[in-house]
Design a protein around this motif. Structure first.
Motif, PDB file in Angstrom:
ATOM      1  N   UNK A  38       0.816  -1.213   0.000  1.00  0.00           N
ATOM      2  CA  UNK A  38       0.000   0.000   0.000  1.00  0.00           C
ATOM      3  C   UNK A  38       0.851   1.265   0.000  1.00  0.00           C
ATOM      4  N   UNK A  39       0.330   2.335  -0.544  1.00  0.00           N
ATOM      5  CA  UNK A  39       1.002   3.620  -0.457  1.00  0.00           C
ATOM      6  C   UNK A  39       1.751   3.990  -1.722  1.00  0.00           C
ATOM      7  N   UNK A  40       1.862   5.289  -1.987  1.00  0.00           N
ATOM      8  CA  UNK A  40       2.618   5.812  -3.126  1.00  0.00           C
ATOM      9  C   UNK A  40       3.538   6.886  -2.613  1.00  0.00           C
ATOM     10  N   UNK A  41       4.791   6.798  -2.957  1.00  0.00           N
ATOM     11  CA  UNK A  41       5.776   7.763  -2.465  1.00  0.00           C
ATOM     12  C   UNK A  41       6.750   8.071  -3.585  1.00  0.00           C
ATOM     13  N   UNK A  42       6.805   9.306  -4.009  1.00  0.00           N
ATOM     14  CA  UNK A  42       7.713   9.682  -5.103  1.00  0.00           C
ATOM     15  C   UNK A  42       9.136   9.875  -4.591  1.00  0.00           C
ATOM     16  N   UNK A  43      10.093   9.222  -5.245  1.00  0.00           N
ATOM     17  CA  UNK A  43      11.489   9.546  -4.917  1.00  0.00           C
ATOM     18  C   UNK A  43      11.852  10.878  -5.576  1.00  0.00           C
TER      19      UNK A  43
END
Lengths: 467, 467
Positions: A33-38
């Motif tokens: 779960x979850x979206x995180x942009x580097x």
């Protein structure tokens, strides 16, 4: 342009440094779960490049998150603190099998299934077999200490790693273990690093232990009308002197889902289906299968089917393989758990799961590696339905509680990652978590190596809703 | 009376605190080299007492050295910094087998052989079988990650520990792992602690994994006229799909010593004797033994003897068991090594050992667990002969060098302790040793937990002479 970006581009050229949002987006999620942009994606291809990247990251206190193929179920490759995403999948793939030493030396980017194939070509076997083997890299398997059905007889990834090349969080190269099966020189850093979820260093090479390939296999399926009897069958089999290679389980909801998805005459009135594989010498496999068949029949399993050919075996296993696609038709969002209990507590755990399903009115299906107590209670839900997701969150928290109450563990094979971090102290206690943290802090003083995993951030709770 | 002594006596009463030299003397040595008097010997019997002792020790910066039965071959229980000797052998012995979970929960003071017996009573097996099993405690085995012949098929102590109760160097209680076979919750502290030689905490309880007891065994002996062919036989056997439970080796010097000690018709003209044990299902064992017999005969092993009964098997194994008493008649002082190499390098290692024996004119005999490359090159010497001891020291250093040159390790099963500490950096490199030290310092800021082991003191060299 940031100074760190200039330094990364000088190191890797523009071809292996990505800052465009479109490029970064594809590295912002995994199978959890979850979206995180580097902030930036880099593609190192040598140990020296990883060292240089880690030194730049320390200089500018940038988080670094290593990633293989992103099949992780616990959030390992999510760059939750932004920073640098280390795309390890572009690393040149190399598998060198040394048959006389029963070992293979591999680079982190190779697919686990390719290691299986290379070992088999030499008459050997690399036992760990996560379901994702065809799409996951060994680097990811090492970071998460992946399991799989053969864990019952053979053990998990960690049991087959005897040496590592590591770049430390501060950019130094270290070699742990070696090429020998036995090694008691200093603390076992190899086994500390395998399963450390990328928080203690970047794995750039691994030496794996192989075993002789068993010459024969036999598959058996058995259905039970109640879970308590299935539990007895498991106990009785495992204390009979026979150790099957695999012992997989599907509950009634799974059986029904698979039968709806692709009808093949599964016993849909059964509460529990066991799929067992024996491996070894042909004569032994035959005798062991007969012995277990008697145990299953004495406990009124009906039917008990023994595969008469490889084709029939494949057909039996296809029921288990279809679980994931079949349950995906129930609802679009899958919360995949891996709570694990001592084998004797399996029936109790099944009962607790049934209660949780009713209490929160969630679509809970249970399958998994039941021979070692490693269940996969999966909740099928719809992320767009907030009210349902709140119930799912509560159900997940209660699944963890049930596993711990029964002397079990939060995670048998998927890892802690982001989702289970808030529950760590419940299992390990305050002292345990503090001692883990001391190791993390001693090795990674700037806390740049895959931060946000294993250790809960202040006030962190399980949230499955923010997508 | 020192303040710390008063506090210890208040805690344990006078009955379990010893400061008389006669009492302390019997705790000043183990089965390796060196004599070191502790300042005080204490006999804790509960986890809480160990906690209190650790807190006193921190308060007064006193070293604490845990000790089981003192059979260690690398100096683990030697109180090289004086301080407190923790006699763990007086702890109430408890072995609880949970057959359905295939586990046993044990206290540190029980003898390993008693765990073997308790597991067998439940139809199970605890595989690790150090030669000292009848006299060594499980606590010592855990601290040193002991091996044994069955390591070939089953692995070593670490592979069978799934949970620990630990008192940290600062006196806190911590539980690692648990009762499940699979567990990926946080860093693997269990496997970090097993084999950490008592430098990271005191083990007060352990949960061990058991396996089904193999219903049958078969023993085989094979003699070779040269080492290279014996090496081929080992490789060919291990890549044939058969994994024996044990594969032990004796060189000519051992064969001759045993035959002199107790004549039983051993082939004294042979350069290499292999003793192999197969275990598993009766049919398989028979078939595997036949298959390996063919391999051995194709390489002109002569004779190849298969035991026709349990009695004959015992007779064949007695040759291996008599090695230690037999070589003890050569000279009074034994330097027992356990350098380990990748299996394919065994013949080269044997050649290097031969050269070392000639170069330094030492009585070097070689036996051991050759199936996993774990040799025991033992030097028989006389501690009163200083000139000979100097040659022995040089020979030992060169044995370590040879093992590392061939991709091997300093220690396969005895541990680093005091004797091999000066050689650690040769194997692990500066970075590796520094990363080990960071863990040690993070967990034990006052450096009181078994100091002087694993990490070399400034300028420390191998010295076997000071008694």
């Amino acid at each position: 342009m940031h100074e760190w970006e200039e330094q990364l581009r000088a190191l890797l050229s523009d071809k292996r440094v990505f800052t465009e949002i479109a490029d970064r987006y594809s590295y912002s999620f995994d199978a959890s779960f979850g979206e995180h942009l580097p902030e930036v994606v880099v593609q190192p291809k040598t140990t020296e490049e990883v060292q240089a990247i880690m030194k730049i990251a320390n200089r500018f206190t940038l988080a670094v998150t290593p990633r293989g193929q992103g099949t992780c179920l616990s959030g390992g490759p999510l760059p939750v603190h932004g920073g640098i995403l280390l795309d390890m999948a572009q690393w040149p793939g190399e598998i060198n099998v040394f048959a006389d030493d029963l070992i293979a030396v591999v680079t982190p980017s190779v697919l686990t299934a390719d290691i299986h194939a290379a070992a088999e070509d030499a008459g050997l076997m690399y036992p760990p077999d996560p379901s994702s083997a065809h799409v996951s890299t060994i680097g990811g398997n090492l970071a998460e200490n992946s399991g799989g059905p053969r864990g019952l007889k053979y053990g998990v990834t960690k049991d087959f790693v005897i040496g590592l090349e590591i770049v430390t969080p501060e950019g130094e190269v270290m070699h742990t273990g070696g090429r020998t099966i036995k090694n008691v020189t200093g603390y076992d850093l190899t086994k500390l690093l395998v399963g450390s979820e990328g928080t203690l260093g970047v794995i750039t090479k691994a030496t794996l232990k192989l075993v002789p390939k068993p010459p024969a296999k036999q598959t058996m399926m058995a259905a039970f009308t109640d879970m308590a009897t299935a539990g007895k069958a498991i106990s009785k089999t495992l204390t009979s002197g026979v150790l099957p290679a695999k012992m997989e389980f599907m509950d009634r909801a799974c059986i029904e889902a698979v039968e709806r998805y692709r009808p093949s005459g599964l016993p849909t009135a059964s509460e529990a289906l066991l799929l067992i594989e024996f491996d070894g010498h042909p004569e032994t496999v035959k005798l062991e299968a007969e012995q277990v068949k008697k145990i299953l029949e004495s406990l009124e399993a009906d039917p008990v089917i023994t595969a008469g050919s490889e084709e029939e075996a494949q057909k039996l296993w296809s029921a288990r393989k279809l679980v994931s696609p079949a349950i995906a038709t129930i609802k679009p969002t899958k919360i995949s758990e891996d709570a694990t209990v001592p084998r004797s507590r399996i029936p109790e755990m099944m009962e607790r799961l049934k209660q949780i399903k009713e209490k929160y009115q969630v679509e809970l299906v249970v399958f998994g590696h039941i021979g070692d107590g490693n269940l996969h209670p999966d909740i099928m839900c719809d992320q767009r339905d907030e009210e349902e997701m709140i119930r799912a969150e509560k159900a997940v928290a209660e699944i963890f509680r049930a596993a711990l109450d029964l002397g079990g563990t939060l995670s048998g094979e998927h890892g802690i990652g982001t989702m289970k971090a808030p529950f760590m102290e419940q299992e390990m206690g305050e002292v345990g978590v503090a001692m883990l943290k001391r190791i993390k802090e001693a090795w990674d003083p700037n806390n740049i190596m895959n931060p946000g995993k294993i250790f809960a951030e202040k006030g962190q709770k399980l949230v499955l809703r923010d997508g």
